[in-house]
Write a protein that holds these residues in place. Structure first.
Motif, PDB file in Angstrom:
ATOM      1  N   GLU A 162     -34.684  14.672 -20.277  1.00  0.00           N
ATOM      2  CA  GLU A 162     -35.252  14.786 -18.931  1.00  0.00           C
ATOM      3  C   GLU A 162     -34.166  14.807 -17.859  1.00  0.00           C
ATOM      4  OE1 GLU A 162     -36.277  10.004 -18.473  1.00  0.00           O
ATOM      5  OE2 GLU A 162     -37.750  11.519 -17.941  1.00  0.00           O
ATOM      6  N   THR A 163     -32.930  14.423 -18.242  1.00  0.00           N
ATOM      7  CA  THR A 163     -31.816  14.383 -17.273  1.00  0.00           C
ATOM      8  C   THR A 163     -30.967  15.643 -17.296  1.00  0.00           C
ATOM      9  OG1 THR A 163     -30.501  13.236 -18.955  1.00  0.00           O
ATOM     10  CG2 THR A 163     -31.722  11.865 -17.387  1.00  0.00           C
ATOM     11  N   GLY A 215     -35.540  20.210 -13.403  1.00  0.00           N
ATOM     12  CA  GLY A 215     -36.439  19.216 -12.802  1.00  0.00           C
ATOM     13  C   GLY A 215     -37.382  18.571 -13.803  1.00  0.00           C
ATOM     14  N   ASP A 217     -39.104  15.698 -16.050  1.00  0.00           N
ATOM     15  CA  ASP A 217     -39.440  14.280 -15.881  1.00  0.00           C
ATOM     16  C   ASP A 217     -40.402  13.896 -17.005  1.00  0.00           C
ATOM     17  OD1 ASP A 217     -40.532  12.191 -13.067  1.00  0.00           O
ATOM     18  OD2 ASP A 217     -40.169  11.729 -15.175  1.00  0.00           O
ATOM     19  N   TYR A 218     -39.898  13.086 -17.934  1.00  0.00           N
ATOM     20  CA  TYR A 218     -40.727  12.695 -19.083  1.00  0.00           C
ATOM     21  C   TYR A 218     -42.024  12.020 -18.643  1.00  0.00           C
ATOM     22  CZ  TYR A 218     -42.336  10.111 -23.157  1.00  0.00           C
ATOM     23  OH  TYR A 218     -43.117   9.592 -24.168  1.00  0.00           O
ATOM     24  N   ASP A 219     -41.968  11.185 -17.613  1.00  0.00           N
ATOM     25  CA  ASP A 219     -43.165  10.460 -17.187  1.00  0.00           C
ATOM     26  C   ASP A 219     -44.208  11.387 -16.586  1.00  0.00           C
ATOM     27  OD1 ASP A 219     -40.982   7.829 -16.100  1.00  0.00           O
ATOM     28  OD2 ASP A 219     -42.089   8.000 -17.982  1.00  0.00           O
ATOM     29  N   VAL A 220     -43.784  12.519 -16.046  1.00  0.00           N
ATOM     30  CA  VAL A 220     -44.727  13.478 -15.469  1.00  0.00           C
ATOM     31  C   VAL A 220     -45.204  14.446 -16.538  1.00  0.00           C
ATOM     32  CG1 VAL A 220     -45.056  15.295 -13.747  1.00  0.00           C
ATOM     33  CG2 VAL A 220     -43.680  13.276 -13.201  1.00  0.00           C
ATOM     34  N   ASP A 247     -37.507  11.079 -23.249  1.00  0.00           N
ATOM     35  CA  ASP A 247     -37.468  10.019 -22.241  1.00  0.00           C
ATOM     36  C   ASP A 247     -36.208   9.204 -22.449  1.00  0.00           C
ATOM     37  OD1 ASP A 247     -39.736   7.262 -21.341  1.00  0.00           O
ATOM     38  OD2 ASP A 247     -38.046   8.209 -20.303  1.00  0.00           O
ATOM     39  N   THR A1003     -36.428  20.650 -20.178  1.00  0.00           N
ATOM     40  CA  THR A1003     -37.118  19.361 -20.317  1.00  0.00           C
ATOM     41  C   THR A1003     -38.304  19.540 -21.262  1.00  0.00           C
ATOM     42  OG1 THR A1003     -38.479  19.798 -18.377  1.00  0.00           O
ATOM     43  CG2 THR A1003     -36.451  18.566 -18.043  1.00  0.00           C
ATOM     44  N   THR A1005     -41.941  17.868 -22.723  1.00  0.00           N
ATOM     45  CA  THR A1005     -43.090  16.967 -22.601  1.00  0.00           C
ATOM     46  C   THR A1005     -43.975  17.151 -23.832  1.00  0.00           C
ATOM     47  OG1 THR A1005     -44.369  18.602 -21.382  1.00  0.00           O
ATOM     48  CG2 THR A1005     -43.062  17.029 -20.101  1.00  0.00           C
ATOM     49  N   ASN A1022     -34.702  13.565 -24.546  1.00  0.00           N
ATOM     50  CA  ASN A1022     -35.366  14.859 -24.396  1.00  0.00           C
ATOM     51  C   ASN A1022     -35.552  15.606 -25.707  1.00  0.00           C
ATOM     52  OD1 ASN A1022     -36.642  16.458 -22.443  1.00  0.00           O
ATOM     53  ND2 ASN A1022     -34.997  17.960 -22.511  1.00  0.00           N
TER      54      ASN A1022
END
Length: 1383
Positions: A162-163, A215, A217-220, A247, A1003, A1005, A1022
């Motif tokens: 995610e980074t 951009g 974001d694992y949480d999103v 994450d 990223t 998910t 990730n």
């Protein structure tokens, strides 16, 4: 016979000639026929070097040669032409310009073969030579479906951190096309939508990249599905790339948290209920926890010296109360410095403080109605689960009584019978004593039932019959029932008397058996059911103890049954013209009681004197009288009522007598219905029929219902015929049907009617027949012409006409008229047909004659016009640079023509549809860009261009190829399937994704199916899929699909699936609960069983076995367990009375599954003492001597000390019963249930020295069933002298001076002594008087206490054999000895 020159023979015209030759002479001639066959010297063409099956790829247009073939003429001539059919206009055949015998088969110019439209052709080629000889050959053309591009993708899920911020390759696609068609691939979509991925084309190789700064974001979004679409000119295929976002931060992790806690409601505040750790995998430092769902009663407190340690406590000032809240679900949420959270739920059960427990006494409790001294009834077993102090009290006694009291001794409570309780069985037979115990929190109570034992028993009735059924005519001398009554105490029933019967019944004792009483109807009385139908007779009997018993005998009076008349079983018939008397029926009458019967004729309905009842001997007979005057028409049936009676009642019976009439006329069968043609006229006979009278009379007939159309006439005798009148013509439209009623009468007025149906058949209208029900016409036709000719006929050859009835939808495009004798449907000039508006018309035509009409509807189908044809499509692909092509760039101009319409318009769609890049000018066909192409995510678009003339459409395709397009991220190793054990530990890496997106950051998910298990997994870096803190459970869910999505910030991949199969790992069995309490009786090994109903679960479904764990104590070896059922039994002969085997044993039981794993439970076994020991006397028999000094109240023996019973509890409580063997001994001695034998009289007054009184004493315990043993007690009366002491000193009475006046028997004894004292004083006075007048005294000597006398031995010693069944005479009294006593 010769063939002439140039005969002009032609096989194709005439193939055979018959030539007749004739020869003759002067007297006659003869002839012969010669057949001449013409030989065909021309042959049809011949095909050579033929390939008849051809495979052709769809999409081809003009093909120079599919197949070439040679065809020659054996006759040497030329092949003039070849033609084909079955090709649907898509193929053509051409002759080689240099070789006239070579032809080739081609696809027509402008034709594009389409597999989905026609997948195969069978083309027939026919060739003809110059002799008109033909030959044919069939070619099979197989259209091969063009395959879309194939996309190969490495299995698995591709991961991105995610980074990530830099663009990089996720995966390279392997795309191929079987037909080597040009193809294009685009990134179709990313789900969820994202621009993090791009699909790039480099040297004909497509690759998916993550974009720069995606951009993620694992949480999103933890995963992306990137869909890539590739197509060629004939189709497309897609692939989904699963990209998982890793994450890189982790939430806190709970350790050592129990899911369920049990807390007493008395738990004080501030007490730690549970201590647990909260660890942060990121080791980010400070963490905190909050609590919800606690109602303010709990708090989470952090350990001051340990950042990870927390405790759950009862909140300060909180007071738990089970009655207010019995359970809590506490949600504990903990945070780290990254605001990552984890939650857990602790279910807290509030346990109520239990009141003291009072154990119910194991057996029933009894007291004798004669008891007067205080004694223990039962000791109460009271306990408190929380060891609280408690108090017990005697609350009440029902019915109210002061006979019982509760006493405390240390911590134990006992229920006592108070002194002088005043018990009386006849007043109260049972008491319920309520005892209540309480501690500081609650109370409980128990009811103790105490039965009062009746010392004497009332008379007992045996085998009493009730109710008793008695006929009302019963005689007085007959007993109605016998009552058997006895006295259980051994005495006689002195008398029995009746009550409640009004003197109707009397009771008499039988002479031979005084225990039997007969119940009679009293003399002079009689029963009458109608007055009283039942009596309740109360029988009361009294025994010698004045004990009474009563029973009620119900006497049901049975009504005397009246005579029974057997009902009529068959019909009784008489003919209406009968005149003489005759027997109709002999009655069958009976009487159950055999009473005298009389019968009478009660009446006839309707009233008539036609019937009478006559007594013939003992029978009653029903007769028909002379000249009865019967008439069926007036009365067809009679009900004759007869009554029979005896002295007690009567019964009636009704006999039905049917009158049979004389017969009406009878018809022969006629034809009905009868069918006549419409228009039938003149005299016409319908049918002839006969009529006969069964009674032999003459017959007349008439008819009705024909409206004057028909005529009925007698033909000969009783033969009639029905005919159509001469002046009548049948008309279906006026009367289509006749119902003719024919009625015939005989001489006595009887008649019969039949109905004949005459149906008029209607005239048929003209018939319109046609093999064709539909015709076609082009919408472009404008000239008048014939469409169809009708075929019309009339079955009766009537004149008919036809006309056009309707056209739907309404139009003036068609006409209908007669040409000669035919009628035809015509298309008119300028019909204005339009297929798009109306594609068909329903044309209805009617034809009629003077009797009716018929119609027929034709369907006219309108054929549409031809669609437009593109002039510049298909065309080569267009290549554009996505980075440099701006908005408003002209891409292409489409051009089409239409043979039917001068105006053509254009429209367009593109694939992929998003984003929209191009649009077309509707009128000119020009295609322009509507956005800058740098926003494109696919490297190719397929433009579908449609041309229309407003009636028909034509669609062609043009491909646009884009370069320098953003790449879509690729997960190279998905889809895939993995297998993991259910006990896989937390944070284990389950799968690592292989991501590819050159130059971009990707990223990943993911989602989980089933969705409720989404918290079982998380991503790191990730790319790594890991298991969360909670273990997987095979039995709960053993199959997951994790769907990953990869994004480069611009585009998102299609979903990529990772299938996870959870493997089963053996788990130990578990007892719920783990403590059990059971009881069973003592006994021999494997004789008694108890099922503790072990509740054990094994989530693996293994077959379990049970074992008892052997402990150092020997008690674990005393029991055995069924390994399959868990049933427990004794492993040895178990006896709690031997002092070795305890009454309570705690066993440890284990369950063992198929894998050897175990679970443990505790079983507390209480062994019940069984009444298996007989009370034992210390001696075989007992002898006691009494003297003249012993009187009422003297204790002879206290046998309680002479008996032992090895059992415990009620099984060891012994009660005694004594039975006198020697006659009269019961009058001198009394034995208490406690085994105390007492003298009730002064021995010297009623006994003679040497008398032996023998009792058989039985000692029985209170066990169930009770056990007993017997012994003999001999009491010998001997006189004592002043110098010689008695052989045995009498036992001292157990009654003390303190309670002497508290015993009713003592008071009665004192009263009796006082009476006797007065009597003695009177006797003394009388003797003194006699002495004074000189008569000798007869008073007996005084007791040695007052005067010395010398004992005199018995003059004749009388031997007594104790252990002999022979009779012994002692003191003139006969006594029986006994055989050796047994126990």
């Amino acid at each position: 016979m010769y063939l002439t020159s140039d005969p002009g023979l032609d096989y194709d015209v005439i193939s055979t000639y018959n030539v007749t030759l004739e020869c003759w002479d002067a007297f006659g001639n003869s002839s012969v026929i010669v057949t001449v066959d013409v030989i065909d010297v021309t042959l049809p063409p011949v095909f050579e070097n033929i390939t008849t099956s051809i495979d052709l790829l769809e999409g081809v247009t003009h093909v120079s040669t599919l197949v070439a073939f040679n065809i020659t003429d054996p006759d040497g001539g030329d092949i003039t032409s070849c033609s084909l059919n079955g090709d649907y206009g898509n193929f053509d055949i051409n002759r080689d310009a240099t070789n006239g015998n070579v032809f080739d088969l081609r696809v027509n110019a402008g034709v594009i073969l389409d597999y989905d439209v026609i997948s195969s052709y069978e083309i027939n080629v026919t060739c003809i030579d110059d002799d008109n000889e033909t030959a044919s050959m069939t070619f099979h053309i197989n259209v091969i479906e063009n395959q879309p591009p194939a996309i190969e993708l490495a299995a698995g899920v591709f991961t991105v951190l995610e980074t990530e911020t830099s663009s990089r390759l996720l995966i390279t696609l392997n795309v191929s096309d079987v037909e080597n068609d040009a193809f294009y691939c685009v990134l179709k979509s990313t789900s969820p939508s994202s621009s993090a991925f791009v699909l790039n084309l480099h040297q004909d190789e497509y690759s998916l990249h993550i974009t720069s700064n995606p951009g993620l974001d694992y949480d999103v979004t933890p995963a992306y599905n990137v869909t890539i679409d590739c197509w060629d000119a004939h189709g497309n295929s897609s692939v989904v790339v699963n990209v998982a976002v890793i994450d890189v931060t982790f939430p806190p992790v709970f350790e050592g948290v129990a899911s369920v806690l049990d807390v007493m409601e008395t738990t004080s505040s501030g007490l730690a209920l549970e201590t647990f750790n909260v660890n942060d995998p990121d080791d980010d430092g400070e963490r905190s926890c909050t609590l919800s769902g606690d109602n303010g009663d709990f708090s989470v407190v952090k350990d001051v010296g340990n950042n990870s340690s927390f405790s759950l406590q009862v909140a300060p000032a909180a007071s738990l109360d089970y009655d207010v809240i019995s359970a809590y679900d506490l949600n504990i949420t903990c945070f780290d410095v990254d605001n990552e959270t984890s939650s857990t739920v602790i279910h807290i059960n509030i346990l109520p403080n239990l009141p003291p427990s009072i154990e119910t006494p194991a057996s029933s409790l009894t007291v004798l109605e004669t008891e007067t001294t205080q004694r223990l009834i039962v000791s109460l077993n009271v306990s408190d689960a929380e060891n609280d102090s408690f108090t017990c009290a005697h609350v009440s006694t029902t019915p109210t009584s002061t006979a019982f009291g509760l006493q405390r001794h240390g911590l134990d409570y006992s229920l006592y019978l108070n002194a002088n309780p005043g018990l009386d069985y006849d007043v109260i037979t049972k008491y319920d004593v309520t005892v209540e115990c309480w501690d500081s929190y609650n109370n409980s109570s128990i009811g103790i039932a105490i039965d009062v034992i009746d010392v004497t028993s009332p008379p007992a009735f045996h085998d009493v019959v009730s109710p008793v059924a008695v006929i009302e005519s019963v005689a007085n001398a007959s007993p109605l029932t016998t009552v058997n009554v006895t006295d259980p105490d051994g005495g006689d029933v002195t008398s029995c008397h009746l009550s409640g019967n009004g003197g109707m019944f009397s009771l008499m004792r039988q002479t031979l058996n005084t225990e039997l009483f007969d119940l009679f109807l009293s003399p002079g009385r009689s029963l009458d059911y109608d007055v009283i139908s039942a009596y309740n007779v109360n029988v009361t009997c009294v025994d010698t103890d004045s004990e009474t018993s009563s029973i009620v005998i119900r006497i049901n009076v049975l009504q005397n049954t009246p005579p029974i008349i057997v009902p009529q079983s068959a019909a009784i018939t008489v003919v209406e013209n009968e005149q003489s008397s005759r027997l109709l029926k002999t009655l069958t009458v009976s009487d159950v009681e055999g009473d005298i019967i009389n019968c009478t004729h009660v009446g006839t309905s309707p009233s008539s004197a036609a019937f009478t009842l006559i007594l013939e001997g003992s029978d009653f007979s029903l007769y028909l009288t002379d000249n009865p005057g019967l008439d069926y028409d007036r009365t067809p049936s009679y009900d004759v009522t007869l009554e029979c009676f005896d002295p007690y009642g009567s019964s009636n019976a009704i006999f039905v007598i049917d009158v049979t009439p004389t017969g009406p006329p009878e018809f022969t069968a006629i034809d009905s219905p009868l069918l006549l043609q419409d228009g039938t006229t003149g005299y016409f006979v319908l049918y002839v029929f006969d009529v006969a009278d069964p009674d032999g009379g003459s017959v007349t007939c008439s008819h009705s219902g024909d409206a004057g159309t028909f005529k009925l006439m007698r033909y000969i005798g009783d033969t009639f015929h029905l005919a159509l009148r001469a002046d009548v013509t049948l008309n279906y439209d006026v009367i289509p049907k006749y119902e003719i009623n024919i009625t015939c009468f005989d001489g006595v007025g009887d008649n019969t009617t039949i109905t004949s149906i005459v149906i008029v058949k209607p005239n048929e209208p003209p018939s319109i027949s046609s093999p064709v029900m539909a015709v076609t016409v082009s919408e472009n036709n404008v000239s008048q012409h014939l469409l169809y000719t009708l075929d019309v006929s009339d079955a009766e050859n009537n004149t008919f006409a036809c006309s056009l009835t309707s056209i739907l939808p309404n139009t003036s495009a068609f006409g209908f008229w007669q040409d000669g004798t035919d009628y035809g449907l015509h298309l008119l000039n300028n019909p204005n047909l339009e297929y798009a508006v109306t594609s068909s018309y329903d044309v209805t035509v009617r034809c009629w004659d003077q009797k009716g009409y018929s119609t027929m509807t034709f369907v006219v189908y309108v054929i549409p016009n031809y669609p437009p044809v593109f002039t510049n499509l298909p065309a080569p692909d267009i290549t554009l640079n996505a980075n440099t092509t701006p908005i408003g760039t002209h891409v292409f101009t489409a051009s089409a023509t239409d043979v039917d319409s001068p105006v053509v318009t254009y429209s367009m769609t593109s694939l992929p549809e998003e984003p929209e890049l191009f649009e077309i000018d509707r009128a000119r066909g020009e295609i322009w860009t509507v956005v800058h192409l740098r926003v494109a995510v696919d490297n190719g678009y397929l433009l579908a261009i449609t041309a229309t003339d407003d009636k028909a459409n034509t669609t062609e395709y043009r491909r646009v190829r884009l370069t320098n397009v953003n790449n879509v991220p690729v997960v190279q190793n998905l889809p895939n399937t993995i297998y993991i054990n259910e006990n896989t530990v937390f944070n284990t890496v389950l799968y690592t994704l292989n991501l590819d997106d050159p130059g971009d950051t990707v990223t990943v998910t993911f989602t989980v199916s089933p969705a409720s298990y989404g918290n079982k997994f998380y991503m790191t870096y990730n790319t790594q899929l890991r298991q969360h803190y909670s273990l997987l459970n095979y039995e709960e869910c053993n199959y997951f699909v994790v769907t990953f999505y990869a994004s480069d910030g611009k585009t998102t991949s299609e979903p990529h699936n990772l299938t996870i199969h959870v493997l089963n790992v053996n788990e130990a069995c578990d007892f719920t609960p783990d403590v059990y309490y059971v009881s069973l009786d003592e006994g021999n090994s494997f004789s008694n069983y108890v099922d503790p109903k072990l509740d054990v679960k094994d989530v693996d479904g293994d077959t379990l076995t049970f074992n008892i764990v052997q402990t150092p104590s020997a008690e674990s070896t005393y029991f055995a367990i069924n390994q399959s059922t868990g049933v427990i039994t004794h492993a040895l002969n178990y006896d709690v009375d031997n002092g070795v085997h305890p009454s309570v044993v705690t066993l440890k039981v284990v369950c063992v599954d198929a894998g050897g794993l175990t679970g443990t439970a505790t079983v507390s076994v209480t062994v019940n003492d069984v009444n298996d020991n007989v009370p034992t006397f210390s001696m075989v028999s007992y002898v006691r001597t009494i003297s003249q000094y012993d009187g009422p109240g003297t204790t002879i023996y206290n046998m309680q000390d002479q008996v032992t019973d090895r059992d415990s509890g009620d099984n060891a409580v012994v009660a005694f019963a004594a039975r006198a063997v020697t006659t009269g001994s019961n009058s001198y001695f009394y034995w208490t249930p406690e085994g105390v034998g007492m003298l009730m009289v002064y021995a010297d007054d009623v006994m003679t020295s040497g008398d032996v009184h023998r009792f058989i004493l039985t000692a029985a315990d209170r066990g169930q069933p009770p056990l007993a043993s017997t012994t003999t007690v001999d009491i010998i009366f001997e006189l004592e002298n002043s110098t010689t002491s008695t052989t045995e000193v009498p036992l001292v009475s157990e009654a003390s001076s303190v309670d002497f006046w508290e015993q009713t028997s003592n008071i009665m004894l004192v009263t009796l002594v006082c009476f006797l004292g007065l009597l003695l004083i009177g006797i003394a006075a009388f003797l003194t008087f006699r002495k004074l007048i000189g008569r000798p005294s007869i008073m007996r000597p005084l007791s040695p206490k007052f005067r010395k006398i010398s004992p005199k031995p018995a003059p004749h010693p009388e031997p007594f054999e104790f252990w002999s069944v022979h009779e012994n005479t002692i003191g003139g009294v006969i006594h029986k000895g006994l055989a050796n006593p047994s126990v």
